[in-house]
Design a protein around this motif. Structure first.
Motif, PDB file in Angstrom:
ATOM      1  N   THR A  27       0.847  -1.184   0.000  1.00  8.14           N
ATOM      2  CA  THR A  27       0.000   0.000   0.000  1.00  8.14           C
ATOM      3  C   THR A  27       0.882   1.233   0.000  1.00  8.14           C
ATOM      4  OG1 THR A  27      -0.111  -0.025   2.416  1.00  8.14           O
ATOM      5  CG2 THR A  27      -1.887  -1.137   1.229  1.00  8.14           C
ATOM      6  N   TYR A  28       0.400   2.277  -0.599  1.00 10.14           N
ATOM      7  CA  TYR A  28       1.144   3.525  -0.717  1.00 10.14           C
ATOM      8  C   TYR A  28       0.253   4.672  -0.274  1.00 10.14           C
ATOM      9  CZ  TYR A  28       4.335   0.716  -3.415  1.00 10.14           C
ATOM     10  OH  TYR A  28       5.213  -0.256  -3.781  1.00 10.14           O
ATOM     11  N   PRO A  29       0.815   5.645   0.429  1.00  8.83           N
ATOM     12  CA  PRO A  29      -0.012   6.764   0.889  1.00  8.83           C
ATOM     13  C   PRO A  29      -0.392   7.686  -0.260  1.00  8.83           C
ATOM     14  CG  PRO A  29       2.274   7.163   1.436  1.00  8.83           C
ATOM     15  CD  PRO A  29       2.198   5.778   0.854  1.00  8.83           C
ATOM     16  N   ASN A  30      -1.479   8.360  -0.079  1.00  8.45           N
ATOM     17  CA  ASN A  30      -1.882   9.396  -1.025  1.00  8.45           C
ATOM     18  C   ASN A  30      -0.839  10.507  -0.972  1.00  8.45           C
ATOM     19  OD1 ASN A  30      -3.123  11.797  -2.055  1.00  8.45           O
ATOM     20  ND2 ASN A  30      -5.109  10.793  -1.832  1.00  8.45           N
ATOM     21  N   PRO A  31      -0.382  11.017  -2.113  1.00  5.74           N
ATOM     22  CA  PRO A  31       0.628  12.081  -2.083  1.00  5.74           C
ATOM     23  C   PRO A  31       0.174  13.336  -1.346  1.00  5.74           C
ATOM     24  CG  PRO A  31       0.251  11.310  -4.336  1.00  5.74           C
ATOM     25  CD  PRO A  31      -0.748  10.629  -3.463  1.00  5.74           C
ATOM     26  N   ASN A  32      -1.128  13.509  -1.168  1.00  5.35           N
ATOM     27  CA  ASN A  32      -1.651  14.687  -0.487  1.00  5.35           C
ATOM     28  C   ASN A  32      -1.770  14.513   1.022  1.00  5.35           C
ATOM     29  OD1 ASN A  32      -2.013  15.915  -3.014  1.00  5.35           O
ATOM     30  ND2 ASN A  32      -3.934  14.829  -3.276  1.00  5.35           N
ATOM     31  N   VAL A  33      -1.332  13.364   1.542  1.00  7.56           N
ATOM     32  CA  VAL A  33      -1.421  13.091   2.970  1.00  7.56           C
ATOM     33  C   VAL A  33      -0.029  13.215   3.571  1.00  7.56           C
ATOM     34  CG1 VAL A  33      -2.024  11.376   4.715  1.00  7.56           C
ATOM     35  CG2 VAL A  33      -3.373  11.556   2.640  1.00  7.56           C
ATOM     36  N   GLY A  34       0.071  13.919   4.677  1.00  7.96           N
ATOM     37  CA  GLY A  34       1.367  14.159   5.311  1.00  7.96           C
ATOM     38  C   GLY A  34       1.920  12.940   6.029  1.00  7.96           C
ATOM     39  N   THR A  35       3.201  12.983   6.300  1.00  4.78           N
ATOM     40  CA  THR A  35       3.885  11.879   6.966  1.00  4.78           C
ATOM     41  C   THR A  35       3.327  11.622   8.363  1.00  4.78           C
ATOM     42  OG1 THR A  35       5.875  12.422   5.724  1.00  4.78           O
ATOM     43  CG2 THR A  35       6.157  11.022   7.655  1.00  4.78           C
ATOM     44  N   LEU A  36       3.009  12.674   9.083  1.00  5.49           N
ATOM     45  CA  LEU A  36       2.469  12.512  10.434  1.00  5.49           C
ATOM     46  C   LEU A  36       1.131  11.785  10.406  1.00  5.49           C
ATOM     47  CD1 LEU A  36       3.066  13.139  13.408  1.00  5.49           C
ATOM     48  CD2 LEU A  36       1.763  15.255  13.117  1.00  5.49           C
ATOM     49  N   ASN A  37       0.268  12.128   9.460  1.00  9.62           N
ATOM     50  CA  ASN A  37      -1.017  11.428   9.329  1.00  9.62           C
ATOM     51  C   ASN A  37      -0.805   9.954   8.989  1.00  9.62           C
ATOM     52  OD1 ASN A  37      -2.422  13.714   9.905  1.00  9.62           O
ATOM     53  ND2 ASN A  37      -3.175  14.058   7.833  1.00  9.62           N
ATOM     54  N   CYS A  38       0.137   9.680   8.102  1.00 14.43           N
ATOM     55  CA  CYS A  38       0.434   8.289   7.737  1.00 14.43           C
ATOM     56  C   CYS A  38       0.954   7.515   8.942  1.00 14.43           C
ATOM     57  CB  CYS A  38       1.452   8.237   6.602  1.00 14.43           C
ATOM     58  SG  CYS A  38       0.821   8.867   5.038  1.00 14.43           S
ATOM     59  N   PHE A  39       1.808   8.152   9.735  1.00 17.76           N
ATOM     60  CA  PHE A  39       2.344   7.517  10.935  1.00 17.76           C
ATOM     61  C   PHE A  39       1.213   7.137  11.892  1.00 17.76           C
ATOM     62  CE2 PHE A  39       3.764   7.949  15.351  1.00 17.76           C
ATOM     63  CZ  PHE A  39       4.721   6.944  15.392  1.00 17.76           C
ATOM     64  N   PHE A  40       0.323   8.075  12.172  1.00 23.21           N
ATOM     65  CA  PHE A  40      -0.759   7.791  13.110  1.00 23.21           C
ATOM     66  C   PHE A  40      -1.768   6.795  12.532  1.00 23.21           C
ATOM     67  CE2 PHE A  40       0.723  11.667  15.303  1.00 23.21           C
ATOM     68  CZ  PHE A  40       0.952  11.081  16.540  1.00 23.21           C
ATOM     69  N   ASP A  41      -1.910   6.760  11.227  1.00 22.72           N
ATOM     70  CA  ASP A  41      -2.748   5.748  10.590  1.00 22.72           C
ATOM     71  C   ASP A  41      -2.198   4.358  10.906  1.00 22.72           C
ATOM     72  OD1 ASP A  41      -4.571   4.590   8.427  1.00 22.72           O
ATOM     73  OD2 ASP A  41      -2.571   4.091   7.671  1.00 22.72           O
ATOM     74  N   GLN A  42      -0.898   4.187  10.793  1.00 20.62           N
ATOM     75  CA  GLN A  42      -0.280   2.896  11.071  1.00 20.62           C
ATOM     76  C   GLN A  42      -0.322   2.555  12.559  1.00 20.62           C
ATOM     77  OE1 GLN A  42       0.791   0.651   8.624  1.00 20.62           O
ATOM     78  NE2 GLN A  42      -0.431   2.152   7.513  1.00 20.62           N
ATOM     79  N   VAL A  43      -0.098   3.537  13.404  1.00 21.93           N
ATOM     80  CA  VAL A  43      -0.167   3.311  14.850  1.00 21.93           C
ATOM     81  C   VAL A  43      -1.582   2.875  15.238  1.00 21.93           C
ATOM     82  CG1 VAL A  43      -0.076   4.444  17.112  1.00 21.93           C
ATOM     83  CG2 VAL A  43       1.743   4.839  15.439  1.00 21.93           C
ATOM     84  N   PHE A  44      -2.591   3.546  14.741  1.00 25.76           N
ATOM     85  CA  PHE A  44      -3.974   3.208  15.078  1.00 25.76           C
ATOM     86  C   PHE A  44      -4.342   1.832  14.528  1.00 25.76           C
ATOM     87  CE2 PHE A  44      -8.572   3.300  14.212  1.00 25.76           C
ATOM     88  CZ  PHE A  44      -9.013   3.467  15.513  1.00 25.76           C
ATOM     89  N   GLY A  45      -3.948   1.546  13.289  1.00 30.65           N
ATOM     90  CA  GLY A  45      -4.230   0.235  12.703  1.00 30.65           C
ATOM     91  C   GLY A  45      -3.588  -0.899  13.484  1.00 30.65           C
ATOM     92  N   THR A  46      -2.350  -0.685  13.919  1.00 30.05           N
ATOM     93  CA  THR A  46      -1.665  -1.698  14.724  1.00 30.05           C
ATOM     94  C   THR A  46      -2.331  -1.846  16.075  1.00 30.05           C
ATOM     95  OG1 THR A  46       0.397  -1.230  13.567  1.00 30.05           O
ATOM     96  CG2 THR A  46       0.561  -2.392  15.666  1.00 30.05           C
ATOM     97  N   PHE A  47      -2.775  -0.726  16.659  1.00 28.16           N
ATOM     98  CA  PHE A  47      -3.494  -0.771  17.940  1.00 28.16           C
ATOM     99  C   PHE A  47      -4.737  -1.634  17.814  1.00 28.16           C
ATOM    100  CE2 PHE A  47      -6.933   1.007  20.538  1.00 28.16           C
ATOM    101  CZ  PHE A  47      -6.422   0.802  21.805  1.00 28.16           C
ATOM    102  N   ILE A  48      -5.446  -1.513  16.710  1.00 23.71           N
ATOM    103  CA  ILE A  48      -6.646  -2.305  16.497  1.00 23.71           C
ATOM    104  C   ILE A  48      -6.285  -3.789  16.390  1.00 23.71           C
ATOM    105  CG2 ILE A  48      -8.521  -2.776  14.854  1.00 23.71           C
ATOM    106  CD1 ILE A  48      -8.921  -0.216  16.456  1.00 23.71           C
ATOM    107  N   LEU A  49      -5.163  -4.110  15.720  1.00 21.56           N
ATOM    108  CA  LEU A  49      -4.760  -5.508  15.581  1.00 21.56           C
ATOM    109  C   LEU A  49      -4.322  -6.125  16.904  1.00 21.56           C
ATOM    110  CD1 LEU A  49      -2.726  -5.432  12.255  1.00 21.56           C
ATOM    111  CD2 LEU A  49      -4.953  -6.491  12.640  1.00 21.56           C
ATOM    112  N   VAL A  50      -3.675  -5.316  17.739  1.00 23.48           N
ATOM    113  CA  VAL A  50      -3.169  -5.838  19.022  1.00 23.48           C
ATOM    114  C   VAL A  50      -4.328  -5.907  19.993  1.00 23.48           C
ATOM    115  CG1 VAL A  50      -1.620  -5.419  20.969  1.00 23.48           C
ATOM    116  CG2 VAL A  50      -0.831  -5.045  18.658  1.00 23.48           C
TER     117      VAL A  50
END
Length: 129
Positions: free
Chosen positions: A106-129
């Motif tokens: 998966t690749y981020p939308n070019p219009n989405v900032g790095t910080l948003n992408c980071f928190f997207d991954q943190v939240f997704g991992t939180f849901i998995l754990v």
């Protein structure tokens, strides 16, 4: 892969997500007895932090996670090799009309900032754990 390579004519967004979910469920059932279904290095880290997995197993599990991911991508590439070549005429790309990289990652939308992408991954991992 079929969703991309058929230009959304042989499957739908629903079937792609259903297949991905089933793949995750099968992986969890298969690996649960060995590693507590640790299929992601971030999940492995979370399980170590919770004391579910001993820290001495973290390096081996993380290497196994990464090897499994690359083996799955290689298997998918081999299975769809001819279809991918037909779709993009042998020119691989991440963006554009004949982009095939999204089949494997998966690749981020070019219009989405790095910080948003980071928190997207943190939240997704939180849901998995």
């Amino acid at each position: 892969a079929q969703y991309v390579l058929s230009r959304q004519t042989l499957s739908s967004f629903l079937t792609v997500n259903f297949a991905g979910g089933m793949g995750l469920v099968f992986g969890v059932y298969w690996a649960f007895g060995v590693s507590g279904a640790s299929l992601n290095p971030a999940v492995t880290l979370g399980l170590c932090l919770q004391g579910i997995i001993p820290w001495r197993k973290y390096p081996a599990y993380t290497i196994a996670n990464l090897c499994g991911a690359f083996a799955a991508a290689a298997g998918q590439y081999g299975l769809y090799y001819d279809a991918i070549n037909h779709f993009d005429n042998g020119t691989r790309s991440t963006y554009g009309e004949t982009a095939t990289a999204g089949i494997f990652a998966t690749y981020p939308n070019p219009n989405v900032g790095t910080l948003n992408c980071f928190f997207d991954q943190v939240f997704g991992t939180f849901i998995l754990v």
